[in-house]
Design a protein around this motif. Structure first.
Motif, PDB file in Angstrom:
ATOM      1  N   TRP A 119     -44.495  63.244  82.089  1.00 39.20           N
ATOM      2  CA  TRP A 119     -45.055  64.065  80.792  1.00 39.20           C
ATOM      3  C   TRP A 119     -44.020  63.624  79.992  1.00 39.20           C
ATOM      4  N   PRO A 120     -42.463  63.965  80.395  1.00 37.43           N
ATOM      5  CA  PRO A 120     -41.626  64.057  79.026  1.00 37.43           C
ATOM      6  C   PRO A 120     -41.123  62.035  78.259  1.00 37.43           C
ATOM      7  N   LEU A 121     -41.592  61.661  79.251  1.00 42.14           N
ATOM      8  CA  LEU A 121     -41.525  60.533  78.091  1.00 42.14           C
ATOM      9  C   LEU A 121     -43.586  59.940  77.633  1.00 42.14           C
ATOM     10  N   LEU A 122     -44.179  60.268  77.930  1.00 36.92           N
ATOM     11  CA  LEU A 122     -45.525  60.923  77.227  1.00 36.92           C
ATOM     12  C   LEU A 122     -45.106  61.114  75.597  1.00 36.92           C
ATOM     13  N   ALA A 123     -44.537  62.618  75.549  1.00 38.97           N
ATOM     14  CA  ALA A 123     -44.120  63.721  74.778  1.00 38.97           C
ATOM     15  C   ALA A 123     -42.856  63.006  73.344  1.00 38.97           C
ATOM     16  N   TYR A 124     -42.175  62.296  74.329  1.00 43.18           N
ATOM     17  CA  TYR A 124     -40.967  61.400  73.608  1.00 43.18           C
ATOM     18  C   TYR A 124     -41.492  60.400  72.584  1.00 43.18           C
ATOM     19  N   GLY A 125     -42.998  59.929  73.142  1.00 42.01           N
ATOM     20  CA  GLY A 125     -43.105  58.684  72.471  1.00 42.01           C
ATOM     21  C   GLY A 125     -43.812  59.041  71.971  1.00 42.01           C
ATOM     22  N   VAL A 126     -44.579  60.339  71.817  1.00 48.24           N
ATOM     23  CA  VAL A 126     -45.111  61.202  70.388  1.00 48.24           C
ATOM     24  C   VAL A 126     -44.621  61.442  69.787  1.00 48.24           C
ATOM     25  N   LEU A 127     -43.162  61.839  69.900  1.00 45.07           N
ATOM     26  CA  LEU A 127     -42.048  62.573  68.869  1.00 45.07           C
ATOM     27  C   LEU A 127     -41.235  61.469  68.289  1.00 45.07           C
ATOM     28  N   TRP A 128     -41.613  60.035  68.580  1.00 48.64           N
ATOM     29  CA  TRP A 128     -40.862  59.007  68.316  1.00 48.64           C
ATOM     30  C   TRP A 128     -41.731  58.336  67.063  1.00 48.64           C
ATOM     31  N   LEU A 129     -43.170  58.632  67.564  1.00 49.53           N
ATOM     32  CA  LEU A 129     -44.027  57.986  66.451  1.00 49.53           C
ATOM     33  C   LEU A 129     -44.372  58.968  65.091  1.00 49.53           C
ATOM     34  N   ALA A 130     -43.764  60.199  65.727  1.00 45.81           N
ATOM     35  CA  ALA A 130     -43.881  61.339  64.810  1.00 45.81           C
ATOM     36  C   ALA A 130     -42.391  61.438  63.209  1.00 45.81           C
ATOM     37  N   GLU A 131     -41.753  60.125  64.603  1.00 46.27           N
ATOM     38  CA  GLU A 131     -40.076  59.978  63.538  1.00 46.27           C
ATOM     39  C   GLU A 131     -40.546  59.544  62.213  1.00 46.27           C
ATOM     40  N   GLY A 132     -41.288  58.015  62.939  1.00 43.12           N
ATOM     41  CA  GLY A 132     -41.611  56.976  62.151  1.00 43.12           C
ATOM     42  C   GLY A 132     -42.556  57.413  61.018  1.00 43.12           C
ATOM     43  N   PHE A 133     -43.438  57.993  60.613  1.00 37.95           N
ATOM     44  CA  PHE A 133     -44.027  58.015  60.271  1.00 37.95           C
ATOM     45  C   PHE A 133     -43.389  59.337  58.788  1.00 37.95           C
ATOM     46  N   GLN A 134     -42.669  60.460  59.372  1.00 31.48           N
ATOM     47  CA  GLN A 134     -42.040  60.564  58.889  1.00 31.48           C
ATOM     48  C   GLN A 134     -40.897  60.073  58.409  1.00 31.48           C
ATOM     49  N   ILE A 135     -39.760  59.446  58.339  1.00 34.19           N
ATOM     50  CA  ILE A 135     -39.025  58.511  57.599  1.00 34.19           C
ATOM     51  C   ILE A 135     -40.514  58.064  56.918  1.00 34.19           C
ATOM     52  N   GLY A 136     -41.421  57.429  56.681  1.00 37.64           N
ATOM     53  CA  GLY A 136     -41.880  56.864  55.358  1.00 37.64           C
ATOM     54  C   GLY A 136     -42.140  58.412  54.556  1.00 37.64           C
ATOM     55  N   MET A 137     -42.661  58.942  54.967  1.00 37.29           N
ATOM     56  CA  MET A 137     -43.305  60.050  54.339  1.00 37.29           C
ATOM     57  C   MET A 137     -42.270  60.778  53.363  1.00 37.29           C
ATOM     58  N   GLY A 138     -40.633  61.084  53.773  1.00 39.95           N
ATOM     59  CA  GLY A 138     -39.431  61.784  53.074  1.00 39.95           C
ATOM     60  C   GLY A 138     -39.207  59.838  52.196  1.00 39.95           C
ATOM     61  N   TYR A 139     -39.146  58.319  52.276  1.00 40.98           N
ATOM     62  CA  TYR A 139     -39.508  57.289  51.504  1.00 40.98           C
ATOM     63  C   TYR A 139     -40.546  57.653  50.357  1.00 40.98           C
ATOM     64  N   ALA A 140     -41.556  58.129  50.734  1.00 46.24           N
ATOM     65  CA  ALA A 140     -42.703  57.887  49.693  1.00 46.24           C
ATOM     66  C   ALA A 140     -42.322  58.965  49.148  1.00 46.24           C
ATOM     67  N   ARG A 141     -40.835  60.237  48.879  1.00 49.44           N
ATOM     68  CA  ARG A 141     -41.153  61.557  48.346  1.00 49.44           C
ATOM     69  C   ARG A 141     -42.700  62.308  48.984  1.00 49.44           C
ATOM     70  N   VAL A 142     -43.330  62.244  49.830  1.00 49.42           N
ATOM     71  CA  VAL A 142     -44.510  63.576  49.984  1.00 49.42           C
ATOM     72  C   VAL A 142     -43.727  64.345  50.997  1.00 49.42           C
ATOM     73  N   LEU A 143     -43.181  65.102  50.221  1.00 51.62           N
ATOM     74  CA  LEU A 143     -42.250  66.391  51.056  1.00 51.62           C
ATOM     75  C   LEU A 143     -43.384  67.265  51.260  1.00 51.62           C
ATOM     76  N   ALA A 144     -44.587  67.810  50.666  1.00 48.26           N
ATOM     77  CA  ALA A 144     -45.002  68.443  51.560  1.00 48.26           C
ATOM     78  C   ALA A 144     -45.712  68.396  52.667  1.00 48.26           C
ATOM     79  N   VAL A 145     -45.535  67.553  53.387  1.00 47.04           N
ATOM     80  CA  VAL A 145     -45.516  66.761  54.638  1.00 47.04           C
ATOM     81  C   VAL A 145     -44.387  66.385  55.344  1.00 47.04           C
ATOM     82  N   HIS A 146     -42.936  66.024  54.249  1.00 47.62           N
ATOM     83  CA  HIS A 146     -41.866  65.615  54.997  1.00 47.62           C
ATOM     84  C   HIS A 146     -41.470  66.622  55.100  1.00 47.62           C
ATOM     85  N   LEU A 147     -41.065  68.085  54.774  1.00 45.58           N
ATOM     86  CA  LEU A 147     -40.802  69.089  55.086  1.00 45.58           C
ATOM     87  C   LEU A 147     -41.172  69.436  56.207  1.00 45.58           C
ATOM     88  N   PRO A 148     -42.305  70.208  56.602  1.00 42.39           N
ATOM     89  CA  PRO A 148     -42.677  70.744  58.098  1.00 42.39           C
ATOM     90  C   PRO A 148     -42.963  69.867  59.078  1.00 42.39           C
TER      91      PRO A 148
END
Length: 140
Positions: free
Chosen positions: A69-98
């Motif tokens: 389960w830690p590998l699965l949990a980390y995989g989801v977290l890694w995908l969320a981090e990728g999405f987070q980077i995109g939201m940051g560069y797009a300046r969508v702070l309503a998603v990026h901050l939470p």
């Protein structure tokens, strides 16, 4: 399994330090240190690379008999981090901050778990069906 667990722990800890630096760097930027935004961006770009190391160490840990389960949990977290980077560069702070708060919390939780004694327990093997146990006895 001990070696792979240590690799998983250490890689998670390095990754967690990088993750924890993100809100600090963002706070420095908001406080007027405008160079901190460039460092925040650079550190955010480094996170996927450290994340791949964590993923490889987590896979080795699982193959060696650790929990899956830690590998699965980390995989989801890694995908969320990728999405987070995109939201940051797009300046969508309503998603990026939470999402950033969620990523920090989950990273810390997973890292702390990896250092607990229960992380070193081998995963349970599946229970053998009565029929396969009977077959094994008959073959003897």
């Amino acid at each position: 399994m001990k070696t792979t667990l240590w690799l998983f722990r250490l890689s998670l800890t390095v990754h967690a330090v990088c993750v924890l630096a993100q809100p600090i760097l963002a706070g420095l930027y908001l406080d007027g240190s405008y160079d901190a935004l460039g460092v925040h961006s650079l550190n955010g770009s480094i996170l996927p690379a450290t994340g791949m190391v964590v993923g490889a160490a987590g896979l080795a840990f699982w193959i060696a008999g650790g929990a899956g389960w830690p590998l699965l949990a980390y995989g989801v977290l890694w995908l969320a981090e990728g999405f987070q980077i995109g939201m940051g560069y797009a300046r969508v702070l309503a998603v990026h901050l939470p999402l950033g708060v969620t990523i920090v919390a989950l990273t810390i939780w997973l890292t702390v778990w990896s250092w607990l004694p229960r992380a070193s327990r081998r995963r349970r093997r599946r229970r053998e069906s009565p029929r396969s146990a009977l077959d094994r006895v008959e073959q003897s």
